[in-house]
Motif scaffolding. Structure first.
Motif, mmCIF file in Angstrom:
data_model
loop_
_atom_site.group_PDB
_atom_site.id
_atom_site.type_symbol
_atom_site.label_atom_id
_atom_site.label_comp_id
_atom_site.label_asym_id
_atom_site.label_seq_id
_atom_site.Cartn_x
_atom_site.Cartn_y
_atom_site.Cartn_z
ATOM 1 N N ALA A 104 0.840 -1.203 0.000
ATOM 2 C CA ALA A 104 0.000 0.000 0.000
ATOM 3 C C ALA A 104 0.875 1.253 0.000
ATOM 4 C CB ALA A 104 -0.920 0.004 1.209
ATOM 5 N N SER A 105 2.061 1.176 0.646
ATOM 6 C CA SER A 105 2.943 2.345 0.681
ATOM 7 C C SER A 105 4.392 1.925 0.891
ATOM 8 C CB SER A 105 2.508 3.324 1.767
ATOM 9 O OG SER A 105 2.650 2.740 3.043
ATOM 10 N N PHE A 106 5.274 2.850 0.537
ATOM 11 C CA PHE A 106 6.721 2.645 0.653
ATOM 12 C C PHE A 106 7.329 3.829 1.389
ATOM 13 C CE2 PHE A 106 5.487 0.261 -3.083
ATOM 14 C CZ PHE A 106 6.166 -0.939 -2.924
ATOM 15 N N GLU A 107 8.437 3.543 2.092
ATOM 16 C CA GLU A 107 9.175 4.590 2.794
ATOM 17 C C GLU A 107 10.663 4.241 2.744
ATOM 18 O OE1 GLU A 107 9.901 5.667 7.445
ATOM 19 O OE2 GLU A 107 7.852 5.157 6.851
ATOM 20 N N ARG A 108 11.471 5.220 2.433
ATOM 21 C CA ARG A 108 12.918 5.000 2.389
ATOM 22 C C ARG A 108 13.444 4.733 3.795
ATOM 23 N NH1 ARG A 108 17.406 7.703 3.591
ATOM 24 N NH2 ARG A 108 19.257 7.415 2.323
ATOM 25 N N LEU A 109 14.287 3.711 3.933
ATOM 26 C CA LEU A 109 14.981 3.456 5.191
ATOM 27 C C LEU A 109 16.396 4.035 5.149
ATOM 28 C CD1 LEU A 109 13.909 -0.216 6.022
ATOM 29 C CD2 LEU A 109 13.290 1.853 7.270
ATOM 30 N N THR A 110 17.201 3.600 4.173
ATOM 31 C CA THR A 110 18.572 4.082 4.050
ATOM 32 C C THR A 110 19.151 3.655 2.707
ATOM 33 O OG1 THR A 110 20.721 4.232 5.192
ATOM 34 C CG2 THR A 110 19.712 2.055 5.087
ATOM 35 N N THR A 111 20.280 4.232 2.360
ATOM 36 C CA THR A 111 21.052 3.822 1.193
ATOM 37 C C THR A 111 22.475 3.569 1.660
ATOM 38 O OG1 THR A 111 19.676 5.095 -0.325
ATOM 39 C CG2 THR A 111 21.886 4.527 -1.082
ATOM 40 N N ILE A 112 23.010 2.398 1.291
ATOM 41 C CA ILE A 112 24.352 2.031 1.741
ATOM 42 C C ILE A 112 25.203 1.537 0.578
ATOM 43 C CG2 ILE A 112 23.534 1.408 4.051
ATOM 44 C CD1 ILE A 112 24.049 -1.568 3.127
ATOM 45 N N GLU A 113 26.505 1.544 0.799
ATOM 46 C CA GLU A 113 27.489 0.879 -0.058
ATOM 47 C C GLU A 113 27.980 -0.320 0.748
ATOM 48 O OE1 GLU A 113 30.312 4.043 -0.540
ATOM 49 O OE2 GLU A 113 29.058 5.086 -2.003
ATOM 50 N N PRO A 114 27.469 -1.529 0.479
ATOM 51 C CA PRO A 114 27.685 -2.655 1.385
ATOM 52 C C PRO A 114 29.121 -3.168 1.473
ATOM 53 C CG PRO A 114 26.553 -3.377 -0.580
ATOM 54 C CD PRO A 114 26.620 -1.878 -0.645
ATOM 55 N N ALA A 115 29.913 -2.961 0.460
ATOM 56 C CA ALA A 115 31.287 -3.487 0.475
ATOM 57 C C ALA A 115 32.152 -2.653 -0.459
ATOM 58 C CB ALA A 115 31.307 -4.955 0.068
ATOM 59 N N ASN A 116 32.280 -1.347 -0.172
ATOM 60 C CA ASN A 116 32.886 -0.428 -1.129
ATOM 61 C C ASN A 116 34.398 -0.574 -1.304
ATOM 62 O OD1 ASN A 116 33.799 0.917 1.162
ATOM 63 N ND2 ASN A 116 32.349 2.612 0.949
#
Length: 181
Positions: A104-116
């Motif tokens: 029904a809806s979406f919300e941003r949690l976070t954005t990561i670089e998992p193994a940069n």
């Protein structure tokens, strides 16, 4: 910090395969010495933490060849060129394709670089709420996935007791705990 930067003087793909490439950059290090750097080059991805209306989480169990076992996870996948600028659209697509659920809806949690240190991967973590089983699944050829719902507290417990090892799920649940609990 600019004095730490490397200069890229050239770049080549050493190996191509479905899902990612292995790239070699010719570089000039901060001390002006030349060198090479190899890394996994892959498109951005979306990771979805999907909640049903009653508070359970839609999870997937998927065979993971790299670690040789079935792994508990949540819907995740590469953002297609058509949704690179629309994380929510990518999240809706991956959720439907892998689980048959729609949110029904979406919300941003976070954005990561998992193994940069070894990849240029970027993972956009998204919370999906009000998820119901209304969509048709559309698995990729290399996906073997079973879908179920579990109480959130059980998923959280498996993160805390090391029973769940997928870093994408651990990140999503951790951010959910930090932001929503």
């Amino acid at each position: 910090m600019d004095d730490l930067a490397w200069e890229t003087t050239g770049t080549e793909i050493d190996y191509r395969c479905p899902g990612f490439d292995v790239r070699r950059d010719d570089v000039r290090y901060a001390d002006d010495e030349p060198g090479e750097y190899h890394y996994v080059d892959e498109p951005p991805a979306v990771v979805v933490l999907p909640f049903t209306p009653d508070g359970d989480v839609v999870v997937i169990d998927e065979w993971r060849q790299a670690v040789g076992r079935t792994n508990r996870g949540i819907p995740a996948g590469t953002m297609e060129p058509t949704d690179r600028d629309d994380v929510e659209r990518a999240a809706a697509r991956e959720l439907a394709e892998e689980t048959g659920y729609e949110a029904a809806s979406f919300e941003r949690l976070t954005t990561i670089e998992p193994a940069n240190g070894v990849t240029n991967a970027v993972h956009h973590h998204v919370l999906a709420t009000g998820c119901t089983p209304t969509a048709e699944r559309d698995l990729d050829d290399d996906e073997s996935i079973a879908v179920e719902t579990v109480p959130y507290d059980d998923l959280l417990a498996s993160v805390l007791d090391d029973g769940l090892r997928d870093g994408r799920v651990v990140t999503a649940v951790t951010w959910y705990e930090l932001v929503h609990q």
